[in-house]
Design an enzyme around this catalytic site. Structure first.
Site, short mmCIF file in Angstrom:
data_model
loop_
_atom_site.label_atom_id
_atom_site.label_comp_id
_atom_site.label_asym_id
_atom_site.label_seq_id
_atom_site.Cartn_x
_atom_site.Cartn_y
_atom_site.Cartn_z
N ASN A 1 30.94 42.05 39.34
CA ASN A 1 32.30 42.60 39.40
C ASN A 1 32.85 42.89 38.01
O ASN A 1 33.52 43.90 37.81
CB ASN A 1 33.22 41.62 40.13
CG ASN A 1 34.65 42.12 40.23
OD1 ASN A 1 34.88 43.26 40.63
ND2 ASN A 1 35.60 41.29 39.86
N HIS B 1 38.27 44.10 43.83
CA HIS B 1 38.93 45.30 44.33
C HIS B 1 37.90 46.26 44.93
O HIS B 1 36.84 46.49 44.34
CB HIS B 1 39.65 46.04 43.20
CG HIS B 1 40.93 45.40 42.76
ND1 HIS B 1 40.96 44.21 42.07
CD2 HIS B 1 42.22 45.80 42.90
CE1 HIS B 1 42.22 43.90 41.80
NE2 HIS B 1 43.00 44.84 42.29
#
Length: 418
Positions: free
Chosen positions: A272, A240
């Site tokens: 991440n 994201h």
């Protein structure tokens, strides 16, 4: 593979080292900042047939292309950290000592009179309606001036090609409830994604990610779209750019963060799911000090130096299934605008660049802080051209730029039990 050549003068850093006056080397990668000083000769437009004027030019964003050559060297190893000495070189060579000097440089740039952009507001409340996306003003092809050296009408009309369509480049703009994004059709990643968080937005719990699913963005033409199958067994996370945790105030807003146009391939373990996640938590914690925080996030594709031939190359993986389709960024940036909530008040600005690689959790966040101009030069974007220098402050000088690793890990464990 892109070759970078530099003809700029050098400065002496020590008796045995010199540094190009226009290039800056980050330990996490290299930002190529060379500018040509040779004036370009203006080319006079030639007239065309007056009985067939050219069509108006559509509203399009400009994107720089690269000259590619086949690879001629082994893969380069990514650089995963950024030393304090490198930050010193950046400050001395490119933007002065710190963000204040960077702001001064930016203030001297002329504003683009053909682009309308909204002024940032200090409102800490949620928007009552969908925000308006700033788009460039209409651009019309100017009529070519008279040329006394040509007798009669010009024998050619290049603009006639546009009767078949305008080639682009095109930046697909998407306005969602909790974000606005600009999509790069060439890399199948966003150019940038903008979000706004406040204490009120983060306090609401009307959205739950267990009801959200990853989606292809059907607003983008199919041939330019990132696909779910591109990520399947790729070895990368669907990372994201605007995190789902920032949009818990609405289920719809949270669902929209799962469009692939809000994703980039990111290293999972060690980035991440670790350091980058802690960095996102740092951004949310800023709302404890600032009533309004605006964030721009996006990918970078930075050159690295090949030790064999001493030249610079841009090299990145392209993943996909069944054929290569989505570029894997070498780095990511975040530009943070923390507003004090007062009309015409101060804005604390912070810019960060991180490699798309494993980063130890004990690495200080300030080692990834860079002057804003560094991100602008590397991305080809401008983030604060209308923010006066006197209203800017350096974020990490106003608040503690540090990560809370243990607290975040405990919070994740508690979330998993719910």
């Amino acid at each position: 593979m892109v070759k970078w050549g530099c003809r700029s003068p050098t400065i002496t850093l020590s008796k045995s080292r010199t540094q190009c006056c226009s290039c800056v080397c980050l330990a996490a990668g290299v930002l190529f900042l060379c500018r040509s000083t040779t004036p370009r000769k203006k080319i006079q437009d030639k007239p065309f047939s007056p009985d067939k004027p050219p069509p108006p030019r559509p509203n399009l964003h400009h994107s720089r292309g690269w000259f590619t050559q086949p690879p001629s060297h082994p893969p380069l190893k990514p650089l995963n950290n950024m030393s304090k000495s490198t930050i010193a070189v950046i400050a001395a060579v490119s933007a002065g000592a710190g963000a204040a000097a960077t702001a001064t440089v930016l203030s001297l740039r002329p504003e683009n009179k053909h682009t309308e952009a909204p002024q940032p507001t200090a409102s800490s409340s949620l928007p009552s309606s969908t925000p308006i996306v700033p788009v460039p003003a209409s651009q019309i092809f100017p009529s070519p001036g008279a040329d006394n050296n040509i007798k009669g009408p010009a024998p050619v009309n290049p603009s006639g090609l546009f009767e078949y369509g305008f080639p682009g480049p095109v930046a697909d703009l998407a306005t969602r409830q909790g974000l606005i994004s600009s999509y790069d059709r060439r890399t199948r990643n966003p150019h940038w994604v903008v979000e706004h968080i406040t204490p009120e937005s983060l306090s609401r719990r009307d959205g739950d990610r267990k009801h959200s699913t990853f989606l292809e963005d059907d607003s983008i033409p199919e041939k330019f779209r990132a696909k779910l199958k591109d990520y399947f067994r790729s070895g990368y996370d669907r990372g994201h750019q605007v995190p789902a945790a920032d949009c818990k105030w609405s289920q719809t807003a949270m669902d929209e963060t799962f469009y692939l146009s809000n994703m980039c391939p990111q290293v999972g373990e060690g980035f991440n799911r670790d350091y980058w996640a802690h960095f996102e938590d740092f951004c949310r914690r800023l709302t404890g000090t600032y009533p309004s925080v605006r964030i721009v996030t996006g990918p970078l594709y930075l050159p690295q130096k090949d030790p064999k031939d001493n030249k610079w190359y841009v090299k990145y993986e392209v993943m996909g299934n069944p054929a290569p389709n989505v570029a894997v960024p070498t780095h990511f940036y975040k530009v943070i605008f923390a507003e004090d909530g007062k009309a015409g008040g101060q804005v604390a600005v912070g810019a960060f660049v991180m490699p798309n690689a494993v980063i130890p959790n004990n690495k200080p966040l300030q080692e990834f802080e860079v002057p804003l101009e560094i991100v602008e030069r590397a991305s080809g974007l401008e983030f604060a051209s209308k923010l006066p220098v006197q209203k800017r402050k350096r974020l990490c000088a106003e608040t503690s730029c540090s990560l809370i690793i243990k607290e975040y890990a405990d919070r994740q464990k508690a979330f998993a039990k719910k």
